[in-house]
Design an enzyme around this catalytic site. Structure first.
Site, short mmCIF file in Angstrom:
data_model
loop_
_atom_site.label_atom_id
_atom_site.label_comp_id
_atom_site.label_asym_id
_atom_site.label_seq_id
_atom_site.Cartn_x
_atom_site.Cartn_y
_atom_site.Cartn_z
N ASP A 510 -4.50 6.01 3.07
CA ASP A 510 -4.44 7.24 3.13
C ASP A 510 -4.68 8.04 4.38
OD1 ASP A 510 -4.67 6.57 0.41
OD2 ASP A 510 -6.81 7.57 0.01
N HIS A 514 -6.00 11.99 4.87
CA HIS A 514 -7.08 12.51 5.52
C HIS A 514 -7.03 13.32 6.77
CE1 HIS A 514 -9.48 8.47 3.86
NE2 HIS A 514 -8.60 9.16 3.13
N ASP A 585 1.94 1.76 -2.39
CA ASP A 585 1.88 2.81 -3.40
C ASP A 585 1.11 4.18 -3.00
OD1 ASP A 585 -1.21 3.76 -4.42
OD2 ASP A 585 -1.19 1.33 -3.91
N GLU A 587 -0.63 8.15 -4.82
CA GLU A 587 -0.82 8.66 -5.90
C GLU A 587 -0.91 10.36 -5.73
OE1 GLU A 587 -4.84 7.67 -7.48
OE2 GLU A 587 -5.77 8.34 -5.58
N GLU A 591 -0.62 15.79 -1.28
CA GLU A 591 -1.22 15.50 -0.10
C GLU A 591 -0.55 14.95 0.94
OE1 GLU A 591 -6.01 15.15 -1.04
OE2 GLU A 591 -4.78 13.42 -2.03
#
Length: 762
Positions: A510, A514, A585, A587, A591
């Site tokens: 991520d 972030h 992956d 989701e 973002e």
């Protein structure tokens, strides 16, 4: 469905992908779930010099050396060695950075047996007892997809492609599963080279370049007798010419094998039994190429194969192009190779490439049918880059003619701002999560922006400015609760929290989510106060975040090129260094593009036109790819018909799509799955999420449940309505009985009202 239920459901789905020859993969940490790190693999001795270690970039144009290229990582970030070392890779300080979030990363983890997808093929190391050890590969068709949990459901919750069907295994005499290893060299964003050896003798190896879109699985055998195994089994084997073989497996799928003999003496393949094709002699620099199907285009390409692929790109005005340049080895009669591309590629292929269409098509696992071309380059021309979308509110709805605020709207926006500027910015932001703190910083930076440019209220602006600056400076000076550190193994900026915390940040999960919030927040403050980015601490902090996620060049020795965004898939992957049987992956499409939008705005603040052009091009690529593969209008022709009614993908893996999230489905229905693909709503949202799609999603999935949603997801879903019906959104956000509990902690009523009214809500 509760959190425990969805976690168990996802685990069952993941397990359903596993063949009898695959152990269960460790689950990916969902947002907020603590997770123990995977076992630490042994460090391997350095076998050979990585050709990418020399600081010589082969990417060009927009992908040449960029911001702070090659400069040392700022000293405020302590240097550490990651506990989880990459398998099969040399990771000395002089070695090229290793990709953490792209297609080949599974080969760097655990026992290297989890699949990778070069597209259209999947490949994996196999060490199964009583079977041929080596590199196995396969291609699956759309007809093989498994839908569930109700196979006849419409929409289905998920679909996946059966994994690890061993159409072929590249093996050799003397190979043993317990000593088989793949050394990975020539690390690139779009390619890597695997050298398979057994028993510690790396000189006797099978060298297989793994390149996105490669038309052949090309294996160079050195000092080994080739064995090509098949668990499916060979029904027909025919030598068509001296260097060409036609193979039909028992599943009736035809493959073609080509042999390029670079050694003296006769070399041939023969069918030993239904499960083994063997060579008549030891091979030294013999190239065996295998491809699905048969075509004269394959004939024209055989003998040459890509060993790497590099990015090129350019932008002119509001149009741009990007290309994948394949570096070949060997010779073919055409001077070219066969490469495969996805729908969002061939829809905008340059005419010079589209004219080289082979006429062949193969299914990809999750992104529709692929087409192939006889070429050494794929060049895509993207029109309509979002050059006109900057800081001000913007919308793609036809009625939007530019920003205009009424006095009544400004009065209500001011009332909201007066309440929100009094909040404890520093206390709210200085927490133990880079992700959540970034959302808080972004929230208040937007309020600051509204005070400065919409309300033009210097009193409110000056009240909030020092608090926002102080909060950002905590992170810019790396004084937050879990400071960031520089990992010298994988070469990246990670949290010092344990691996299961902060959604797996320290294991490279991520980062674009972030760091995108932090970058966007800093850009907003810099728009208000241009001198803000002249502060060396702010500048170095933001630059390092950008280098970690989106270094432009393939020759930066401190960070891998474009860690998160996959230029082939057309979106980013959030999944870091956790092995997964389903591949990488993501989701949250929203973002993802929020990072690129923040990058674009920050580039404007520091007058970096190359970075801004690259961000605009990324956003255009995302727009096309996401509207084919993640956001489903009713007329979507790419995804399976029985999946379209979900309207959003949920979690997009390389090998499956699951209408779910890692943290649950929703308090009422599936609102979390939809909301995570919306937040945050900014001017770029309407560029990606078309009014047509947003209206369909609202009417088919959300309108019927919106009144029952009690929490902050309600605010996200209703602000999203402003992308097609700002009047509805304005009515909800401007009501007298306002309740702060119904907007997300990263949202403000101030920005929501300012955005909605600017695009026509009042």
């Amino acid at each position: 469905m509760g959190f425990r239920d969805i976690k168990n459901a996802l685990k069952k789905i993941d397990q359903s992908f596993k063949g009898n020859d695959e152990r269960d993969a460790p689950p990916i940490p969902p947002r907020g779930q603590d997770e123990a790190p995977p076992p630490i693999p042994p460090r391997l001795p350095k076998q050979s010099k990585d050709i990418a270690t020399a600081p010589s970039s082969k990417s060009s144009g927009l992908f040449g050396p960029g911001l702070a290229h090659g400069k040392n990582v700022p000293s405020i970030f302590q240097q550490v060695q990651h506990a989880q070392k990459p398998v099969g890779c040399s990771f000395e300080s002089s070695d090229a950075p290793i990709q953490t979030n792209n297609f080949y990363n599974n080969l760097c983890l655990e026992d290297q047996t989890y699949p990778v997808w070069t597209l259209p093929y999947s490949l994996w190391i196999t060490k199964d007892p009583d079977q041929d050890p080596g590199l196995a590969f396969n291609h699956t068709e759309a007809s093989q997809r498994v839908f569930g949990p109700d196979p006849s459901g419409n929409p289905a919750q998920f679909y996946f492609n059966p994994p690890k069907i061993k159409s072929f295994t590249l093996s050799a005499q003397g190979f043993h599963g317990d000593s088989l290893i793949a050394n990975l060299e020539s690390h690139n964003k779009l390619s890597v080279v695997a050298k398979l050896s057994s028993g510690g003798d790396t000189g006797r190896n099978i060298t297989v370049p793994l390149v996105h879109g490669m038309g052949f699985i090309s294996a160079v055998y050195n000092q080994l007798v080739p064995i090509i195994g098949s668990q499916v089994g060979v029904q027909q084997f025919e030598r068509v010419s001296e260097n060409k073989y036609r193979v039909m497996l028992f599943n009736q799928v035809v493959w073609t094998i080509y042999v390029t003999n670079n050694q003296r003496g006769n070399f041939s393949l023969e069918l030993k039994d239904p499960n083994h094709i063997v060579a008549n002699t030891e091979a030294n620099n013999v190239v065996i190429q295998i491809c699905r199907g048969e075509s004269s285009s394959y004939d024209q390409a055989a003998g040459a194969y890509p060993i790497s692929c590099h990015l090129d790109g350019s932008v002119q005005g509001n149009s741009g192009s990007y290309s994948f340049n394949y570096e070949l080895q060997g010779k073919s009669s055409s001077g070219s190779t066969v490469v495969w591309c996805l729908p969002h590629h061939y829809e905008i292929l340059d005419p010079s490439i589209s004219s080289k269409d082979t006429g062949m098509m193969l299914d990809s696992p999750t992104k529709g049918q692929m087409k192939s071309y006889l070429t050494n380059e794929l060049k895509m021309n993207e029109p309509n880059l979002p050059t006109e979308i900057n800081f001000d509110p913007w919308s793609s709805i036809e009625s939007f003619k530019g920003v205009n605020y009424s006095q009544n709207a400004l009065s209500l926006i001011r009332k909201a701002a007066e309440a929100e500027v009094k909040q404890d910015v520093v206390g709210m932001a200085n927490i133990d999560s880079m992700y959540t703190s970034g959302k808080i910083l972004d929230k208040f930076a937007y309020i600051l922006y509204v005070c400065r440019f919409v309300l033009k209220d210097d009193s409110l602006y000056q009240e909030l400015l020092p608090k926002v600056k102080e909060a950002i400076n905590i992170f810019a000076h790396n004084k937050q609760k879990y400071p960031l550190v520089y990992d010298t193994v994988w070469k990246g900026l990670i949290s010092s929290a344990e691996p299961g915390a902060d959604f797996g940040n320290s294991n490279y999960n991520d980062h674009h989510f972030h760091y995108g919030y932090h970058i966007h927040a800093i850009a907003l403050v810099a728009k208000c106060e241009p001198s803000f980015v002249e502060d060396s601490a702010i500048s170095e902090y933001t630059t390092t975040l950008l280098r970690d996620v989106a270094t432009s060049s393939d020759s930066d020795p401190y960070f891998p090129q474009s860690r998160s965004f996959d230029w082939f898939h057309g979106h980013s992957f959030a999944h870091g260094i956790f092995a997964s049987g389903d591949g990488k992956d993501e989701e949250s499409s929203s973002e993802d593009y929020h990072f690129a939008y923040g990058m674009k705005l920050y580039a404007q603040c520091i007058n970096d036109s190359s970075m801004e052009n690259r961000a605009n091009l990324m956003l255009a690529v995302m727009r096309r790819s996401m509207n084919m593969h993640m956001l489903f209008s009713d007329d979507n022709k790419i995804q399976p018909p029985q999946f379209i009614k979900n309207k959003v993908a949920g979690i997009s893996f390389e090998n499956k799509i699951d209408f779910a999230t890692y943290f649950g489905r929703g308090t009422i229905a599936d609102e979390w799955i939809h909301g995570i693909h919306m937040l945050p709503i900014t001017p770029i949202s309407s560029y990606i999420r078309t009014p047509k799609f947003v209206q369909e999603e609202w009417q088919q999935k959300l309108e019927g449940i919106i009144d029952q949603i009690p929490d902050g997801w309600k605010g996200i879903l209703i602000l999203n309505v402003a992308l097609f019906n700002p009047e509805y959104a304005w009515k909800w956000f401007s009501r007298d009985d306002w309740n702060d509990a119904q907007i997300d902690n990263g949202m403000s009523r101030t920005w929501s009202l300012a955005y909605i009214s600017a695009v026509g809500g009042f």
